[in-house]
Structure formats: structure tokens, C-alpha cells
Design a protein around this motif. Sequence first.
Motif, PDB file in Angstrom:
ATOM      1  N   ASP A 196       0.854  -1.198   0.000  1.00  0.00           N
ATOM      2  CA  ASP A 196       0.000   0.000   0.000  1.00  0.00           C
ATOM      3  C   ASP A 196       0.886   1.243   0.000  1.00  0.00           C
ATOM      4  N   CYS A 197       0.661   2.141  -0.963  1.00  0.00           N
ATOM      5  CA  CYS A 197       1.468   3.370  -1.031  1.00  0.00           C
ATOM      6  C   CYS A 197       1.041   4.307   0.098  1.00  0.00           C
ATOM      7  N   ASP A 210      -3.541   2.677  -5.457  1.00  0.00           N
ATOM      8  CA  ASP A 210      -2.333   2.665  -4.626  1.00  0.00           C
ATOM      9  C   ASP A 210      -2.151   1.383  -3.819  1.00  0.00           C
TER      10      ASP A 210
HETATM   11 MG   LIG Z   1      -2.601   4.154   0.554  1.00  0.00          MG
END
Ligand SMILES: [Mg+2]
Length: 421
Positions: A9-10, A104
Motif C-alpha cells: 500500500d502506497c 495505490d
Molecule cells: Mg494508501
Amino acid sequence: MKPIIALVDCNSFFVSCERVFQPHLEGKPVIVLSSNDGCAIARSSEAKALGIQMGAPLFKIQDIIKKGHVKVISSNFSLYGDMSSRVMETLRQFSPSLEIYSIDEAFLNLSLVPEKDLFSYACLIRKIVKLWTGIPVSIGIGPTKTLAKVANHLAKKHSSGCCVLLRPDEINTALRQLSLQDIWGIGPQWSKKLSHLGLKTASDLAQTDPHKIRKIFNVVLSRTALELKGIPCLSLEEISPPKKNLISSRSFGIPVTSFEILRQAVSFHASSLAQKLRQQQSLTCALNVFIHTNRFQKGETYYSNACVIPLPFPSQDTAALIKAAISGLEKIFKNGSFYKKTGVTALQIYSAEKVPHSLFQNKEEIEKRKSLLKAFDKLNAQFGRGSVIFASEGFHKTWRPKACLKSPSFTQEWNQLPRVK
Ligand SMILES: [Mg+2]
């Protein structure tokens, strides 16, 4: 072989994309606004610490912005889309199968990595993604997708940014500390219902009989309960199925009264839908066109209307969709209103392969249109979206949403590439 799933997860993705090209924003409070500069949709950790809530309307947080010297940026979705594909391409190096879950987030199958090496492998993925794309990520690893999500929740709190959750005792400890609404897929409503049954934590849900959950709730929630127990129910979806609903809509930067401007906006939305349909190789059978004024505007009567226009043949042709959308707009347009928003929805979407040609369609003409639109899409892919447009979209787009604080298109426009001095 035991399945092992990682969720990458970004971190504060939209803010991180902006920081890649504006490194002076590193360590400073930054927020990114929704379309039309309405509210905060992404916040850096520094902005969160100042008390800016997700979805906070811009006008309500002006004081915090001034006092905290918060950098406010309009959203730049084409930049975020481009950065997202760079991150996903990088992740593909690390696993034979990957599911892009959102702009993302991605799930990776890491079943081939020996258990003892998982943590260092996750740290390596994190390091390479940051090095190649500039985007910081958190990585959670678990035996199911739901537990990988739980691990990711914990990874965000660790300085390493990584967390492996495979040992039963570690899973139990993590679940005991996790509230129901923090479980993937459980919203506030379900967590409220579950709490009426006496359940408080994720561990309580994991220990409840899934058949009972299925009886009281549904199969989705019983799967979540099983996944929390470490029994995989959700597989990796490597190919995303075509979307069954497509919509293109925008609020206007300033109220619009002119039919001509609305016609241009509706043409733009129809064209954008046609492009999306071609991308996923689908056809639509009908369009829904809608317009409305601002319901909160004092002294004005609220007007909202919509109209469904069936297409003569299922289509993905920009010209056919624009024609239908404009005929819908003509039916619902009322003179003298101050319009706030318009949009077009594609209804009854089918895979292009499954729809046979009609006897009343000219086959040669269809092939000609296909190659024309192929060239149209190719030019836009090569030279940037909007390089070639249909004239009815207009050239000035005075209706565009407000985006006063938008950063340059660092990666999509030749003349906006960052310069190194
Ligand atoms: Mg995120």
C-alpha cells in the motif's frame, strides 16, 4: 503449498506523488484536494497531526491551513495514474502473480519465498519501489488477503514499514487489538450490528462460527471471518473484470447557463466514456445524461433532471455516443438555470465479443469506423490525452472544474517535464 499474500500500500499516495517532483514538500504538512477544490482527499502525516480530517471541506480548515503553513494542492489524477502504473510495474518484478486492487494498493503472491526470508524480501521490495519510483510503501504479509490487510495496518506503525503475520500466536495478538471497523470490508454499519452480538474485536469475529455469521449476515462476512482464521476464501484476481458501470461527470468551476457550454461538457463526457469502453473492449446499449443546479444556492430554484437515450446499436463509437448524449441534453435542458454539474453514464454494458452485428448495420462502415477510432486512440496515447478531440467538445473548456493549485503534469506533457538546473 501454503499461500502467502502480501499487500503493498502506497503511503499518502497522492501527497507522495507530488513530493516526488517537489522534494521541498518532504516533512511538511501537505493536503491534496478533491475535484473542483472541494475538500481534502489526501493528507500527509504532518497534516493529519494538525487535525485535518479526511474529507474536510476546504473552507472549514482555512484557519489550520494558515496557522500550520499547510501546502494545499489541487488533484492531478493523470499524474497519480501514471505514478501508480510505475509502482505496479516495479512490483511485477517481485512476484509471478499480482492483483492491482486500487490506484495505490496491490496484492502479491509470495508463496514461493521461504518463510524465514519474507521480512527481508518485503524490505527489499519497499527499498526498490522507493528507489525506482520515489513512492514510499508499507507491506503487510499474511496467509490470506484479509490477514495481509491486517498486517499492513501494523506495518504502517513500524519504522521498517513491513510486517509479517503468519504465526498463530502473533495473528491472535494482532486480532485482539484490532477493532471490528478496522477489518477490511467491514463498515461502521456492520461493526455496529456485530457489536450487538457481543463482538468487539477482530479476534471475536475470527472465533465466531462462520455458519452463524452467514445465517445472520451474509456469505461475504462469513468469508471475512474464515479469512481471519487463516483460511483463504478470496483468490488473487490477476485480470480485473470489465466494469459494468461507467460514468464520466464533473462539477463546473463556475455556474453554467449556456446550452452551448453544456453541450461541449456533455460531448466531452460521452467521448471519455467511449474511450473507456474501447479500452475494456465493451459496448454500451444506452446512455443516461443528467444535469443539476446547486441545491445549496440561496434564492435559486433547484433543478435536476436526467434522461435515458437508447442507442440504435450497441456501440463504443465516440460520434454515436456524443450524438445520443446531446439529444438527451436537449430534452432536459431548461433555459435560465445556473447549472452546477453534468455527466453521462453508460448503461447495459456488454463485452464487444459477445454482441453480434445487427443485420441493419453496414459491415464495411463498421470496419472503417473501427480503424479511425484506433488511430484516434493511438494519437492520444502517444501525444497525451486530448491531443485529438471531436470538435463538439469545444477547444477552451471554460466549464472545467476549479483546480487553481494544480501541480504541472510532470510526467505526461513534454513542455511540463521537470527541469534540472
Ligand atoms: Mg494508501
